[in-house]
Scaffold this motif. Sequence first.
Motif, mmCIF file in Angstrom:
data_model
loop_
_atom_site.group_PDB
_atom_site.id
_atom_site.type_symbol
_atom_site.label_atom_id
_atom_site.label_comp_id
_atom_site.label_asym_id
_atom_site.label_seq_id
_atom_site.Cartn_x
_atom_site.Cartn_y
_atom_site.Cartn_z
ATOM 1 N N THR A 67 0.852 -1.202 -0.100
ATOM 2 C CA THR A 67 -0.087 0.107 0.002
ATOM 3 C C THR A 67 1.147 1.074 0.094
ATOM 4 N N PHE A 68 0.754 2.001 -1.003
ATOM 5 C CA PHE A 68 1.668 3.175 -1.051
ATOM 6 C C PHE A 68 0.719 4.513 -0.713
ATOM 7 N N LEU A 70 0.477 8.237 -0.918
ATOM 8 C CA LEU A 70 1.040 9.526 -1.491
ATOM 9 C C LEU A 70 0.400 10.794 -0.888
ATOM 10 N N VAL A 91 4.824 3.430 3.143
ATOM 11 C CA VAL A 91 4.371 2.157 2.416
ATOM 12 C C VAL A 91 4.129 0.980 3.493
ATOM 13 N N LYS A 142 7.889 7.398 5.411
ATOM 14 C CA LYS A 142 8.740 7.841 4.401
ATOM 15 C C LYS A 142 10.274 7.784 4.588
ATOM 16 N N GLN A 158 12.339 5.440 -4.717
ATOM 17 C CA GLN A 158 11.967 4.872 -3.434
ATOM 18 C C GLN A 158 11.925 3.090 -3.637
ATOM 19 N N LEU A 160 11.641 -0.349 -2.779
ATOM 20 C CA LEU A 160 10.639 -1.231 -1.694
ATOM 21 C C LEU A 160 11.362 -2.650 -1.649
ATOM 22 N N THR A 181 8.879 3.118 -6.194
ATOM 23 C CA THR A 181 8.214 4.002 -6.384
ATOM 24 C C THR A 181 9.181 5.171 -6.743
ATOM 25 N N ILE A 242 5.021 3.684 -10.414
ATOM 26 C CA ILE A 242 5.002 2.364 -9.814
ATOM 27 C C ILE A 242 5.572 1.251 -10.794
#
Length: 284
Positions: A67-68, A70, A91, A142, A158, A160, A181, A242
């Motif tokens: 789950t992102f 923003l 995230v 973040k 980013q 992940l 991301t 993404i």
Amino acid sequence: MKTIKRIHKAEYRPIADLVTYCPMPTQSLQQIDPFIFLNHHGFQTYPAPNQGLPFGPHPHRGMETVTFILKGDIMHKDSSGHESVIGPGGVQYMTAGSGLIHAEVSSDEFKRDGGDLEILQLWLNLPAAKKMTEPSYVGLQKDGIPTFELDKGKVKIQQLFGEWDGVKGAFEGNFPITLSTVYLKQGGTFERKIPADQNVFCYLVRGVLKVNGTEVMFRNLVEFANDDEKIEIEALEVSVLIFGHAAPFNEPMVAQGPFVMNTQEQIQEAYQDYRDGKFGSWDH
């Protein structure tokens, strides 16, 4: 370069008062194995006060969620005892595995004060051998996620899962996967070589990109052929992407409601186990 098979526009599928777009699954695209589902919530601005996200307690088995966040926040609680509130840029990674119950709602502060919201949730399949693994959850803000820059700061990654230019991702997956991301300023470019036999997940959240020479608008998912290695991306506007890849499982998949298994019998077993309380108890 990799051939673009098709560009899939996300379908508008609101949930209550939540603006939601879904590029997969649709009639044109069932999955990009092992990436199986994406919901793009927002962008929208909630008033003060508001009801927040509508995802109260519900079960899962046999899959994972990334789950992102923003804009806005998300409060996670599950039957394994995990709780967190993750804010913008953070995230969440949850493995449902053998089964759990969880809720994903807005924080009390967001429901009181309102604000901007944009959240995406990506479902990953689990290989048959790990469908019944023990559930787990990690939520990172973040500043807890490794980031690095390319193209003189015009591209920020980013990281992940997996590794990119020696930077290891924040999360340890249950199978080999790379997922990032990517934040691009106008004119920012990057290039990746991905093994031809791996499937690529490439969803444009915001902005406009040129992907292997083809213009792609926001809220579109790019489906690639498995015919080459190179992907070239250039930002025609400020963009958020993404971007990931993984080898396909090539296993049968039966997805029904919140459960993702390999056979219909396993789906029925999941429903029965949930009714029998085997997913843990939910304490409101």
